[in-house]
Structures are given as C-alpha cells and as structure tokens.
Design a protein around this motif. Structure first.
Motif, PDB file in Angstrom:
ATOM      1  N   PHE A 304     -18.605 -10.571   2.459  1.00 32.14           N
ATOM      2  CA  PHE A 304     -17.583 -10.701   1.420  1.00 32.14           C
ATOM      3  C   PHE A 304     -17.975 -11.842   0.488  1.00 32.14           C
ATOM      4  O   PHE A 304     -18.346 -12.925   0.963  1.00 32.14           O
ATOM      5  N   MET A 305     -17.857 -11.607  -0.833  1.00 30.04           N
ATOM      6  CA  MET A 305     -18.232 -12.665  -1.781  1.00 30.04           C
ATOM      7  C   MET A 305     -17.726 -12.378  -3.186  1.00 30.04           C
ATOM      8  O   MET A 305     -17.389 -11.236  -3.533  1.00 30.04           O
ATOM      9  N   GLY A 306     -17.697 -13.429  -4.008  1.00 31.17           N
ATOM     10  CA  GLY A 306     -17.416 -13.273  -5.423  1.00 31.17           C
ATOM     11  C   GLY A 306     -18.637 -12.724  -6.136  1.00 31.17           C
ATOM     12  O   GLY A 306     -19.768 -12.824  -5.649  1.00 31.17           O
ATOM     13  N   LYS A 307     -18.410 -12.161  -7.325  1.00 24.96           N
ATOM     14  CA  LYS A 307     -19.496 -11.461  -8.024  1.00 24.96           C
ATOM     15  C   LYS A 307     -20.655 -12.390  -8.411  1.00 24.96           C
ATOM     16  O   LYS A 307     -21.793 -11.935  -8.539  1.00 24.96           O
ATOM     17  N   ASP A 308     -20.377 -13.703  -8.557  1.00 24.74           N
ATOM     18  CA  ASP A 308     -21.459 -14.614  -8.921  1.00 24.74           C
ATOM     19  C   ASP A 308     -22.478 -14.790  -7.802  1.00 24.74           C
ATOM     20  O   ASP A 308     -23.610 -15.221  -8.045  1.00 24.74           O
ATOM     21  N   ASN A 309     -22.103 -14.443  -6.583  1.00 23.10           N
ATOM     22  CA  ASN A 309     -23.026 -14.578  -5.448  1.00 23.10           C
ATOM     23  C   ASN A 309     -23.814 -13.304  -5.149  1.00 23.10           C
ATOM     24  O   ASN A 309     -24.709 -13.304  -4.292  1.00 23.10           O
ATOM     25  N   VAL A 310     -23.475 -12.223  -5.838  1.00 21.28           N
ATOM     26  CA  VAL A 310     -24.088 -10.919  -5.525  1.00 21.28           C
ATOM     27  C   VAL A 310     -25.612 -10.903  -5.677  1.00 21.28           C
ATOM     28  O   VAL A 310     -26.314 -10.389  -4.797  1.00 21.28           O
ATOM     29  N   PRO A 311     -26.191 -11.452  -6.757  1.00 25.51           N
ATOM     30  CA  PRO A 311     -27.663 -11.358  -6.902  1.00 25.51           C
ATOM     31  C   PRO A 311     -28.421 -11.948  -5.718  1.00 25.51           C
ATOM     32  O   PRO A 311     -29.430 -11.389  -5.271  1.00 25.51           O
ATOM     33  N   PHE A 312     -27.940 -13.070  -5.198  1.00 23.47           N
ATOM     34  CA  PHE A 312     -28.644 -13.725  -4.094  1.00 23.47           C
ATOM     35  C   PHE A 312     -28.535 -12.930  -2.794  1.00 23.47           C
ATOM     36  O   PHE A 312     -29.439 -12.965  -1.969  1.00 23.47           O
ATOM     37  N   HIS A 313     -27.412 -12.215  -2.630  1.00 23.58           N
ATOM     38  CA  HIS A 313     -27.197 -11.483  -1.378  1.00 23.58           C
ATOM     39  C   HIS A 313     -27.726 -10.049  -1.423  1.00 23.58           C
ATOM     40  O   HIS A 313     -27.902  -9.424  -0.379  1.00 23.58           O
ATOM     41  N   THR A 314     -27.960  -9.527  -2.621  1.00 23.15           N
ATOM     42  CA  THR A 314     -28.538  -8.177  -2.717  1.00 23.15           C
ATOM     43  C   THR A 314     -30.039  -8.215  -2.952  1.00 23.15           C
ATOM     44  O   THR A 314     -30.720  -7.205  -2.755  1.00 23.15           O
ATOM     45  N   LEU A 315     -30.564  -9.376  -3.372  1.00 22.50           N
ATOM     46  CA  LEU A 315     -31.987  -9.459  -3.699  1.00 22.50           C
ATOM     47  C   LEU A 315     -32.707 -10.579  -2.944  1.00 22.50           C
ATOM     48  O   LEU A 315     -33.582 -10.314  -2.128  1.00 22.50           O
ATOM     49  N   SER A 316     -32.340 -11.841  -3.185  1.00 25.84           N
ATOM     50  CA  SER A 316     -33.102 -12.951  -2.597  1.00 25.84           C
ATOM     51  C   SER A 316     -33.031 -13.002  -1.076  1.00 25.84           C
ATOM     52  O   SER A 316     -34.055 -13.119  -0.399  1.00 25.84           O
ATOM     53  N   PHE A 317     -31.806 -12.926  -0.512  1.00 27.06           N
ATOM     54  CA  PHE A 317     -31.679 -12.971   0.951  1.00 27.06           C
ATOM     55  C   PHE A 317     -32.298 -11.728   1.605  1.00 27.06           C
ATOM     56  O   PHE A 317     -33.066 -11.859   2.576  1.00 27.06           O
TER      57      PHE A 317
END
Length: 572
Positions: A304-317
């Motif tokens: 669960f996260m806010g939209k500003d955290n999505v890039p890191f959790h869908t790509l970097s991590f």
C-alpha cells in the motif's frame, strides 16, 4: 487458511506524519490486515521508519542532536502515535537496523555479480567549510526561475521547477550557510535499470488486476522520453548503510553510503527478520514469507502506498529483487492512492500545513479519524478534507446511525427486560427479510474488502448499519411491547445480536468502538458471519449484557469552527 504479507510504505523519520500520509498507505493497509485476520487468515503486516538520507541529517542538525539519537527519538514518537491510531503492525521496524544493513549490502553484492552495477564519475558540489560533498538537497540558493531565496539544489519548493545545484544563484551550504563551495569529481555506483527494462515491462504487464493509477505511472517511467534510466544508488554522506559487496569492502567506495531509495524498500524484507529476531523465532519463520524456495510460494504479497512512491516500488525495488537472481517474493498487488488535500490547499510536512497525527488524536479518538479517512480515501482521484465534511460524516454515520442504534436497543431492553437477552417470540417475515438483506450486503462488503475497494467497503458497511436502524424503526419494539411482549422480545434479541455482528464487521474500520460493542455485549465471540442467520442467534436468551457509554459524541458547530481556525495556519 490463506497467507497474506502486507507492507505499508515506510514513513520518513523527519517528523510526525499528517493525515494525508496516513490515508496514503498505513491506514488502508491496516484496514486490509484487520479484515484478513478477521476472516481467519494468517497475516504478517510490516512497516518501519525510513531513517537514512539527507532530510534525516538536516532534521537532526536542526534539533541539535546526533543523527542516530534523533532517529531513535523520532522512531519512539512515530511508533507511539501508530499504536494510538490502532495500526496493528506485527512489527514496526527501522531501516537503520543491523538486519537491513546486512541485507542491503548482500543485495548490492548480488547485483554486482550479475553485472547490473556500474561505476560513474560525476561532478558534485563540495563545501570547504563543511569538509564534505553536498547532496542536492543540502544546497540552497535563489531560484533562477521565480526568485525564491530558499530553493534547494534538486527542486524549488515555491515554483516546483526541477533544478541542478549549479542552476542556483548565490548557492550556499544548507548545513553551515557557507558560500565557499566548489565543484569536484566523485565516483558513484549506478543500478543498471535500463538493462532490465524488458523484464520489468513484462512483469508489470502480467499484473492485470492492478489499479490503473499504479500501472500508468510505471509505464510512464518505462516508456516516456528516453525510457527507464540507470539510477545512482550511492551518496557522499556519513549517515546510512556503508557501501559494501556483501561483507567485502568495495574499492573506491570508502566513506560512501547507499542511497536511501536503495536501502528503504529492502527494509520490508529486513523488517521480517527484525520481527523474527525480536520474538526469538528462527530464520525459517521469516524466510517462509519472503523466499519462494523456503515456503513463500503460497503467500499473497500486497503493498500500500501513495502515488509518489509507485515508481520506486514498480521499477527500482523490483529491479533489485529480480536482478539479484535469488528467489525472493515479488509483490502480487500494489494498491496506490492519490492525494488527500487540506481545506482548499495541500497537506505539507515541510510547511506544517494541515492536521498531523498527534494533533488529530489530541482532539478526538482515533476511530473518528479512521472512519472519515477510509470512507473518503483518495482512490480514483484526489480527495479533500474539510472540517464541514468531517463534522457531517462523524455526526451522521457514527453518531446518528451506528451509535444511535446501539444506544436505543440496549436502553430499551434494559428498561423492559433487564440487562440480559430476552427470551420468547420467533422471527417473522420482517426479521427474515432483514437477515436476507444483511446477508446480501455482507457478501458485497466481503467482495469490496477483498478487492481493496476502500470507499465501497465503507459505503457497504454503513448500509448494513442503516439496515438495522430501518428495521428498528419499522418493527418499533417499544410499540410491539404494549400488544405482544413476546414478539418484542424477539425483536430486541435480534437487535442485540446485530450489535455483536456490527462489532465484528466494523472492527477493521473502527477497532476501539468495535471492542466497546463486544464488551457491552459481554462476548469474546468475534467469529466472521459466514452464515448471517446463525450469527444473529449467537447471543442466546439469558445472556447478560450492559448498556455502553455513548460510542460517538457529535461534533458541535463551535468545535468545528474552533478547529478550522486553529489549523488554518502552519504548525509551529
């Protein structure tokens, strides 16, 4: 019994979070965790404080404390507030833990072995007065775009323009204020995300049930402009995870630490080890949640996260996990949220604008806030907190619908039958109609909760409360009692059983009020209503109960006006 791993985006250490942060990750994650536990599933719900990076050092300096001491103090504050908000973490960890340091260094070593890390020479600003390189956010100056005199080296907070430190007019150190700065060359490590673009693209394409918000953000980063870029994973800082290849030194990287966005998501995994270690459990107990070669194949992992955290959790991590070549559990569902705005503007931690978690609890108990935030969750679009809407929702939903139902039925029973469930009478057509209606609604509620549709779940729960009120209004046991006391007894018995049912169904949203309802009904039976008719016979005739105190007090206009004025400015 299903096994469900839940992580909430980990809150940054530099201060108390506002209500927008809360509804963006931790609170809906808690709702889902409580619901899944209520259904009898095995849940591991993890969160932690995000303690590394520039803002932690700056906040510590401002507080006049060593950074480790500052982080320890703020961890205790955040853990306490989370507990008082009813956030039911199985473990609330720290990204500065030994477990996370070890695991971050382990992943870096594996990525290097896989050829996914490259060394880059780049120019950075060095402060002679401070004797150190300054990351972008440590450099302040005047924005060349709007003239704001406290713009940072990465972005101007006033006009939001993205900047480089060299763009600033009259740049100075944010630490010492010194203007004795020069540009020097330094080496850093980059994660070769670009090499994993196709693999990440295919993985995201396989997630057909993800919110559009999640996938659209991920796809934008993958395909817009030049596509997915390699990302720096080291910084010239003192505070953080020292750069190593596993347990080996990394030549040329002495004195550097990993970038906070590299180590922070790894803390999700490390937090599980912290949980096991804190409870005297063997490694097998946390590995069965995170290693698909050690039992995690049957785990459903939800973030669960806010939209500003999505890039890191869908790509970097994911790039970190996939790139390691090891059998780590990947996320199955990523529930993202838009922003909650505040009374015509934005919540802002840096500007102290809005209501913060500690301030909210000083005004009203947690359940008032939990209900409003979840029932107005910013799922399909941004939503807005206003004091008028908050007052209306609390007064109508919590006080008039739920609280009023509990008060009326318990007080009426006490006055006519005493403080035990009355016997006599049978359920007739009206009662069977109510049971059928609530059965339909409970099944719909379950569907929305499973799908993590937060607002729809709240609407369905409220409709279940309303159904009980409407039944009470039409059955009117106070009138029935005059003609047919036995039938009135059956109506009251159904009403008291509805209170227990409401307690069970409402627990994910309003856990404190749920506990009060169960206590008043003198029961520890929290079994889920798989069979609603059976659930409405759970409290037998003769079962003792008590009349509870008022569950929810109404918010008066003068209180609303006072709070609106109090929180119109900025936090001290």
């Amino acid at each position: 019994m299903a096994r469900i791993l839940i992580t909430s985006a980990i809150p940054y250490i530099n201060g108390i979070k506002h209500l927008g942060n809360l509804i963006g990750s931790q609170l809906p994650a808690d709702l889902y965790a409580r619901y899944q536990r209520g259904r009898g599933n095995e849940v591991l719900f993890l969160c932690a404080t995000d303690e590394h990076g520039t803002p932690a050092e700056l906040a510590a300096a401002k507080a006049g404390k060593p950074v480790a001491e500052y982080c320890a103090d703020m961890y205790a504050v955040q853990a306490d507030i989370a507990k008082r908000f009813g956030l039911s973490f199985d473990h609330f960890g720290r990204s500065s833990s030994e477990q996370n340091r070890h695991l971050t260094q382990h992943f870096a070593g594996k990525l290097d072995e896989a050829g996914l890390i490259r060394e880059v020479s780049e120019k950075q600003v060095y402060s002679n007065a401070d004797g150190r390189f300054l990351p972008d956010r440590y450099i302040e100056g005047t924005c060349p775009n709007c003239g704001y005199d406290r713009a940072r080296g990465d972005q101007c907070e006033n006009c939001t323009k993205q900047l480089d430190p060299t763009d600033l007019i009259e740049p100075r150190s944010a630490i010492s204020g010194s203007t004795d700065l020069e540009v020097r060359e330094t080496k850093h490590l980059y994660l070769r995300q670009s090499a994993m673009k196709d693999q990440l693209d295919a993985w995201i394409d396989s997630k057909t049930d993800w919110p559009i918000l999640t996938t659209s953000i991920a796809k934008k980063w993958l395909h817009d402009g030049d596509g997915l870029q390699d990302r720096g994973i080291t910084r010239d800082l003192d505070w953080g995870v020292p750069v190593k290849k596993g347990d080996q030194d990394w030549p040329g990287m002495e004195g550097k630490v990993f970038y906070v966005w590299f180590d922070a998501p790894i803390e999700y995994i490390a937090c599980a080890k912290e949980w096991a270690d804190a409870n005297g459990k063997p490694d097998a107990d946390w590995e069965r949640w995170w290693r698909s070669d050690k039992g995690a194949d049957d785990v459903r992992y939800v973030q669960f996260m806010g939209k500003d955290n999505v890039p890191f959790h869908t790509l970097s991590f994911p790039a970190t996990i996939l790139g390691s070549g090891e059998p780590w559990k990947m996320v199955d569902h990523l529930k993202s949220f838009n922003y909650l705005n505040y009374d015509g503007g934005q919540f802002s931690t840096s500007q102290g604008r809005g209501v913060f978690m500690d301030q909210a609890l000083a005004i009203l108990p947690a359940d008032y806030w939990r209900w409003w935030l979840l029932s107005h969750a910013p799922e399909s679009s941004d939503s807005e907190f206003t004091w008028e809407n908050f007052q209306q929702s609390v007064n109508k939903d919590l006080a008039d619908v739920l609280g009023n139902f509990v008060s009326r039925i318990t007080k009426f029973c006490r006055s006519k039958f005493g403080e035990s469930v009355p016997e006599g009478g049978t359920f007739g057509a009206r009662e069977q109609e109510l049971i059928a209606d609530i059965t339909r609604r409970v099944r719909a509620y379950e569907g929305h909760m499973e799908a993590m549709e937060v607002r729809k779940s709240a609407q369905e729960l409220r409709a279940i409360w309303v159904a009980g009120n409407e039944y009470l209004q039409s059955a009117a046991p106070w009138s029935t009692f005059k003609e047919d006391p036995e039938q009135a007894a059956a109506q009251v018995r159904l009403g008291l059983n509805l209170i227990r049912l409401y307690a069970v169904l409402s627990a994910p949203f309003i856990p404190d009020a749920s506990a009060k309802m169960l206590s008043a009904m003198n029961t520890l039976d929290t079994s889920w209503p798989e069979d609603v008719e059976a659930a409405l016979n759970a409290l037998p005739a003769g079962h003792a109960f008590s009349v509870p105190d008022v569950l929810f007090a109404k918010i008066a206009d003068e209180d609303r006006d006072e709070w609106q004025e109090k929180f119109a400015g900025t936090r001290d």
